[in-house]
Scaffold this motif. Structure first.
Motif, PDB file in Angstrom:
ATOM      1  N   ALA A   8       0.831  -1.210   0.000  1.00 22.55           N
ATOM      2  CA  ALA A   8       0.000   0.000   0.000  1.00 22.55           C
ATOM      3  C   ALA A   8       0.863   1.257   0.000  1.00 22.55           C
ATOM      4  O   ALA A   8       0.556   2.240  -0.684  1.00 22.55           O
ATOM      5  N   ALA A   9       1.963   1.228   0.749  1.00 24.51           N
ATOM      6  CA  ALA A   9       2.866   2.380   0.772  1.00 24.51           C
ATOM      7  C   ALA A   9       3.526   2.572  -0.590  1.00 24.51           C
ATOM      8  O   ALA A   9       3.746   3.702  -1.040  1.00 24.51           O
ATOM      9  N   GLY A  10       3.848   1.477  -1.267  1.00 25.33           N
ATOM     10  CA  GLY A  10       4.416   1.568  -2.605  1.00 25.33           C
ATOM     11  C   GLY A  10       3.447   2.189  -3.593  1.00 25.33           C
ATOM     12  O   GLY A  10       3.844   2.990  -4.456  1.00 25.33           O
ATOM     13  N   GLN A  11       2.178   1.859  -3.475  1.00 22.60           N
ATOM     14  CA  GLN A  11       1.165   2.426  -4.364  1.00 22.60           C
ATOM     15  C   GLN A  11       1.108   3.950  -4.258  1.00 22.60           C
ATOM     16  O   GLN A  11       0.886   4.636  -5.252  1.00 22.60           O
ATOM     17  N   ARG A  12       1.340   4.474  -3.054  1.00 22.77           N
ATOM     18  CA  ARG A  12       1.277   5.924  -2.856  1.00 22.77           C
ATOM     19  C   ARG A  12       2.489   6.655  -3.446  1.00 22.77           C
ATOM     20  O   ARG A  12       2.499   7.891  -3.483  1.00 22.77           O
TER      21      ARG A  12
END
Length: 327
Positions: free
Chosen positions: A194-198
């Motif tokens: 999820a952090a990578g998506q941001r």
């Protein structure tokens, strides 16, 4: 001066296997034109033609030209032909007869796992950890000595190496916050993804800084069996149409390549430098700095952070703390 109605011939010197396959039956249109590169869209993939005979990134071919803007190629020009000829509008013909195909090896081999069981003998693991720790240290020293603060290098210097630096601007601070969220969540695959998506599309430029950083971390995590599950979690979160839609077409194609385990020749050389103790770090980083405004630096920072995570996963005592963020 080259007349628009007199087609200029240029020889394609080097390309990767994707571009070579495209050259068999080229079709599409010119997507975008820049000073030293232009992009071709065939309906599913974006291919780059760059000025300079030695750059073979995924989906890329290189020619001996000084540049393209306003001379040979225009946005919307048709692309047609059949190997060994690619015709671009009425201004340019690419001759592929003597092209050298490079970059065949994808970055999918686990560089350290040599016994077939996904685990190294203790002596080999110790040696690899020491080499990698030395490579990371040489990278830190290079950024500090050159006082490189642009892009994700600022994050690595302050948040990963603990340097005292001037406060960043608003945009850099937001980027740092997202990068730190990714690093902090590395122990939890869902949060990590999820952090990578941001980070997709975050930052300025043709290939935003967040995307370049993600490509670097993907390349690093793919080098060791101990981080393959972490890479799989990140790749699974990124490789979704709705996520990749957040960035530019050029950056989306770049991410596609790195998600598939591919890498440019220069970036592979940089990764190998980290893995072998960093002896050529200064020489290679000088070349990496020349990629885009900060794209090369952003990729290198992602690679370094990824190798910090790899080092933290190696089950051996190294005496080195990979991340020394000052609270």
């Amino acid at each position: 001066m080259i007349r628009r109605d007199a087609a200029h011939r240029a020889s394609l010197r080097v390309c990767d296997p994707h571009f070579r396959a495209f050259a068999e039956n080229p079709r599409g249109r010119v997507h975008s034109v820049y000073e030293r590169a232009f992009n071709l869209w065939d309906g599913s993939d974006l291919y780059a033609v760059v000025a300079g005979a030695g750059y073979a990134a995924p989906y890329t071919g290189a020619v001996d030209e000084n540049g393209f803007t306003g001379k040979l190629v225009r946005v919307g020009d048709s692309v047609e032909g059949r190997f060994p000829v690619i015709r671009i509008g009425s201004g340019l013909v690419l001759d592929c007869r003597r092209v050298r195909v490079s970059g065949e090896r994808q970055w999918t081999q686990r560089e350290w796992e040599t016994d077939g069981g996904g685990r190294l003998p203790a002596e080999s693991a110790q040696e690899c950890a020491q080499n990698l720790a030395s490579g990371i240290a040489r990278y830190r020293l290079y950024l500090k000595n050159q006082d490189i603060r642009k892009g994700c290098a600022y994050f690595f210097r302050r948040d990963c190496s603990g340097e005292i630096l001037p406060d960043p601007g608003i945009l850099q601070e937001e980027m740092n916050r997202r990068l730190w969220a990714l690093l902090r969540s590395a122990g939890e695959p869902e949060r990590f993804a999820a952090a990578g998506q941001r980070l997709v599309g975050a930052g300025m430029g043709l290939t935003p800084a967040g995307d370049d950083f993600l490509c670097g971390i993907l390349a690093a995590l793919n080098c060791c069996e101990r981080t393959v599950s972490l890479r799989a979690a990140l790749a699974g979160g990124l490789n979704r149409p709705e996520v990749l839609a957040a960035t530019t077409a050029v950056s989306r194609q770049m991410l596609k390549a790195y998600l598939n385990g591919e890498n440019s020749l220069l970036n592979r050389r940089l990764a190998a430098c980290f893995l072998t103790g960093g002896r050529e770090m200064e020489e290679i980083m000088k070349l990496v700095e020349g990629i885009g405004h900060s794209s090369g630096i952003d990729f290198s920072a992602g690679l370094a952070v990824g190798f910090c995570l790899v080092l933290n996963r190696i089950e051996t005592i190294t005496g080195v703390t990979a991340c020394t963020r000052k609270q």
